[in-house]
Design a protein around this motif. Structure first.
Motif, mmCIF file in Angstrom:
data_model
loop_
_atom_site.group_PDB
_atom_site.id
_atom_site.type_symbol
_atom_site.label_atom_id
_atom_site.label_comp_id
_atom_site.label_asym_id
_atom_site.label_seq_id
_atom_site.Cartn_x
_atom_site.Cartn_y
_atom_site.Cartn_z
ATOM 1 N N TRP A 282 -7.521 -0.070 -14.558
ATOM 2 C CA TRP A 282 -8.042 -1.079 -13.620
ATOM 3 C C TRP A 282 -8.190 -2.446 -14.271
ATOM 4 O O TRP A 282 -8.694 -2.563 -15.391
ATOM 5 C CB TRP A 282 -9.379 -0.608 -13.054
ATOM 6 C CG TRP A 282 -9.200 0.586 -12.168
ATOM 7 C CD1 TRP A 282 -9.347 1.898 -12.522
ATOM 8 C CD2 TRP A 282 -8.792 0.599 -10.802
ATOM 9 N NE1 TRP A 282 -9.061 2.709 -11.449
ATOM 10 C CE2 TRP A 282 -8.715 1.942 -10.383
ATOM 11 C CE3 TRP A 282 -8.479 -0.412 -9.873
ATOM 12 C CZ2 TRP A 282 -8.347 2.310 -9.086
ATOM 13 C CZ3 TRP A 282 -8.117 -0.044 -8.585
ATOM 14 C CH2 TRP A 282 -8.046 1.295 -8.206
ATOM 15 N N LEU B 90 -12.745 0.588 -0.142
ATOM 16 C CA LEU B 90 -12.961 1.658 0.845
ATOM 17 C C LEU B 90 -14.211 2.455 0.499
ATOM 18 O O LEU B 90 -15.059 2.741 1.357
ATOM 19 C CB LEU B 90 -11.739 2.584 0.878
ATOM 20 C CG LEU B 90 -11.830 3.751 1.862
ATOM 21 C CD1 LEU B 90 -11.354 3.314 3.239
ATOM 22 C CD2 LEU B 90 -10.995 4.938 1.403
ATOM 23 N N TYR C 262 -8.490 12.005 -3.073
ATOM 24 C CA TYR C 262 -7.256 12.765 -2.905
ATOM 25 C C TYR C 262 -7.142 13.838 -4.000
ATOM 26 O O TYR C 262 -7.338 13.527 -5.188
ATOM 27 C CB TYR C 262 -6.028 11.855 -3.034
ATOM 28 C CG TYR C 262 -5.879 10.762 -1.996
ATOM 29 C CD1 TYR C 262 -6.581 10.774 -0.793
ATOM 30 C CD2 TYR C 262 -5.007 9.695 -2.222
ATOM 31 C CE1 TYR C 262 -6.417 9.775 0.149
ATOM 32 C CE2 TYR C 262 -4.835 8.689 -1.285
ATOM 33 C CZ TYR C 262 -5.546 8.731 -0.105
ATOM 34 O OH TYR C 262 -5.371 7.729 0.810
ATOM 35 N N GLU D 47 -8.736 -0.717 2.663
ATOM 36 C CA GLU D 47 -8.051 0.567 2.787
ATOM 37 C C GLU D 47 -7.636 1.038 1.395
ATOM 38 O O GLU D 47 -7.157 2.144 1.241
ATOM 39 C CB GLU D 47 -6.840 0.462 3.720
ATOM 40 C CG GLU D 47 -5.768 -0.456 3.228
ATOM 41 C CD GLU D 47 -4.573 -0.545 4.170
ATOM 42 O OE1 GLU D 47 -4.724 -0.248 5.367
ATOM 43 O OE2 GLU D 47 -3.493 -0.911 3.693
ATOM 44 N N HIS E 233 0.830 -1.211 0.000
ATOM 45 C CA HIS E 233 0.000 0.000 0.000
ATOM 46 C C HIS E 233 0.866 1.265 0.000
ATOM 47 O O HIS E 233 1.607 1.526 0.953
ATOM 48 C CB HIS E 233 -0.932 -0.014 1.221
ATOM 49 C CG HIS E 233 -1.958 1.074 1.167
ATOM 50 N ND1 HIS E 233 -2.963 1.206 2.090
ATOM 51 C CD2 HIS E 233 -2.145 2.088 0.294
ATOM 52 C CE1 HIS E 233 -3.710 2.260 1.791
ATOM 53 N NE2 HIS E 233 -3.230 2.803 0.704
HETATM 54 P P1 TYD Z 1 -4.822 2.786 -4.206
HETATM 55 O O1 TYD Z 1 -5.982 1.858 -4.185
HETATM 56 O O2 TYD Z 1 -4.158 3.113 -2.903
HETATM 57 O O3 TYD Z 1 -3.776 2.253 -5.289
HETATM 58 P P2 TYD Z 1 -2.409 2.925 -5.883
HETATM 59 O O4 TYD Z 1 -2.052 4.123 -5.099
HETATM 60 O O5 TYD Z 1 -1.430 1.823 -5.724
HETATM 61 O O6 TYD Z 1 -2.720 3.251 -7.308
HETATM 62 O O7 TYD Z 1 -5.316 4.142 -4.840
HETATM 63 C C1 TYD Z 1 -5.854 4.207 -6.143
HETATM 64 C C2 TYD Z 1 -6.012 5.668 -6.495
HETATM 65 O O8 TYD Z 1 -7.012 6.225 -5.647
HETATM 66 C C3 TYD Z 1 -4.751 6.490 -6.249
HETATM 67 O O9 TYD Z 1 -4.659 7.477 -7.268
HETATM 68 C C4 TYD Z 1 -4.995 7.145 -4.911
HETATM 69 C C5 TYD Z 1 -6.505 7.333 -4.899
HETATM 70 N N1 TYD Z 1 -7.147 7.283 -3.567
HETATM 71 C C6 TYD Z 1 -8.037 8.310 -3.199
HETATM 72 O O10 TYD Z 1 -8.290 9.274 -3.955
HETATM 73 N N2 TYD Z 1 -8.641 8.220 -1.977
HETATM 74 C C7 TYD Z 1 -8.390 7.188 -1.105
HETATM 75 O O11 TYD Z 1 -8.945 7.183 0.022
HETATM 76 C C8 TYD Z 1 -7.486 6.143 -1.503
HETATM 77 C C9 TYD Z 1 -7.178 4.987 -0.595
HETATM 78 C C10 TYD Z 1 -6.898 6.249 -2.753
#
Ligand code: TYD
Ligand code: NAD
Length: 353
Positions: free
Chosen positions: A225, A202, A216, A197, A85
């Protein structure tokens, strides 16, 4: 015949073990440390099945690995075990260095010791398949071509840097010692048994619980995906027919912004489990502070795998995400175990102290 899988109680490894034993009677020895991400409830349907041998342990434990290899004489090792993660790697990179780099080194050394002593036929047939990520290639601009296998390694997070290092070790063990290796670099997976998570589980579980759906930054980051069962099929295909020391990129041809993903989940939940107040789940979307160093775009060019080995994803994003949302609506026990933390007691409950 037997295969040894590491990290087989995690998200992708767990799906891989279940799919493997659904299609084959070849025994799986499953070595997993059971970190927070390891969940034996995922493998509950295999309880009492002699084809699945679970061993709690660390890929960094060379003596344990040597003993398992000598005892079970696998024809292949598939390495899923990793800290996975990105957000955790930002808060605490140490475990990533330890498992993804030092652990992979110890695994390689144990496997090399075993492989060196195999009789000629076993030695020729043996494979070590290392499961890696597209994040080793870094980030793409909106109009860049997707990552091919020759794209330069430019990892940006402690997670991706540690995975890149592990890929380099695997490559070097082939070039230097002749170890028969294969590496797959896959895009973001989603599907059943995904630890909540990560973004997709989530969002599903927070939506149902009436909690905020955290996006984010501006939510315009792009991920490619892939439904986890398509990834498992690709790994089986590469294991069967991949050319030695080749790397294969695995992806779904499904580029979506994070906001598109979250809106799709909200729309599916609106249809399948409407909110009592009649409002859409999308009203729960909340913009939060961006991840430091957040990679803007990942996209995989999976044509080599299709051209050489005939693999193509079976699911589109639309079909896979619908199955995934439905799975989370249908699997209360697994979700309860994860959200309450009781999955961590499963080993004792199920197998005794
Ligand atoms: P994630 O599932 O953590 O995979 P990775 O960072 O390995 O690609 O996240 C996928 C995308 O989603 C990544 O651009 C970060 C974003 N994200 C959010 O916007 N909000 C969140 O709460 C999480 C966990 C990830
Ligand atoms: P996960 O975090 O869900 O599972 C990892 C598993 O490895 C857990 O069961 C954990 O207990 C185990 N583990 C951790 N450290 C260990 C150690 N030192 N020894 C033995 N076991 C250990 O991860 P995942 O999403 O299933 O990812 C599996 C592999 O696929 C990882 O190598 C990851 O880098 C790679 N990958 C993941 C994705 C994705 O989208 N999830 C995409 C591409 C590649």
């Amino acid at each position: 015949m037997t295969i040894l899988v590491t990290g087989g109680a995690g998200f992708i490894g767990g799906n891989f073990v279940l799919d493997w034993l659904a299609g084959s009677d070849e025994t799986v020895v499953n070595l997993d440390k059971l970190t927070y991400a390891g969940n034996l409830q995922t493998l509950a349907s295999l309880h009492g099945d002699a084809r699945h041998v679970f061993v709690q342990g660390d890929i960094g434990d060379r003596a344990l690995l040597a003993a398992l290899l000598a005892q079970h004489q696998p024809r292949a090792v598939i390495n899923f075990a990793a800290e996975s993660h990105v957000d955790r790697s930002i808060h605490g990179p140490g475990d990533f260095i330890q498992t993804n780099i030092v652990g992979t080194f110890n695994l390689l050394e144990a496997v090399r010791g075993y492989w060196t002593d195999l009789p000629a036929a076993g030695k020729a047939a043996f494979r070590l398949l290392h499961v890696s990520t597209d994040e080793v290639y870094g980030t793409l601009a909106a109009d860049d071509a997707p990552f091919s296998e020759t794209h330069r390694y430019e990892p940006n997070s402690p997670y991706s840097a540690s995975k890149a290092a592990s890929d380099h070790l695997v490559r070097a063990w082939h070039h230097t010692y002749g170890l028969p290796v294969l590496t797959t670099n896959c895009s973001n997976n989603y599907g059943p048994y995904h630890f909540p998570e990560k973004l997709i589980p989530l969002v599903i579980l927070n939506a149902l619980a009436g909690k905020p759906l955290p996006i984010y930054g501006d939510g315009q980051q792009v991920r490619d995906w892939l439904y986890v069962k398509d990834h498992c099929a690709a790994i089986r295909r590469v294991l069967d027919a991949g050319r030695l020391d080749e790397t294969y990129n695995v992806g779904g041809w499904n580029e979506k912004t994070n906001l598109e993903v979250v809106n799709t989940i909200c729309a599916l939940l609106d249809e399948l489990r409407p909110r009592a107040d009649g409002q859409t789940y999308a009203t729960q979307i909340t913009y939060v502070t961006d991840r430091p160093g957040h990679d803007r775009r990942y996209a995989i060019d999976a044509r080599k795998l299709e051209r050489e080995l005939g693999w193509k994803p079976a699911e589109t994003f639309e079909s896979g995400i619908r199955k995934t949302v439905q799975w989370y609506l249908d699997n209360h026990d697994w979700i309860k175990g994860v959200t309450s933390g009781s999955y961590r007691d499963w080993l004792n409950q199920q197998y005794g102290a």
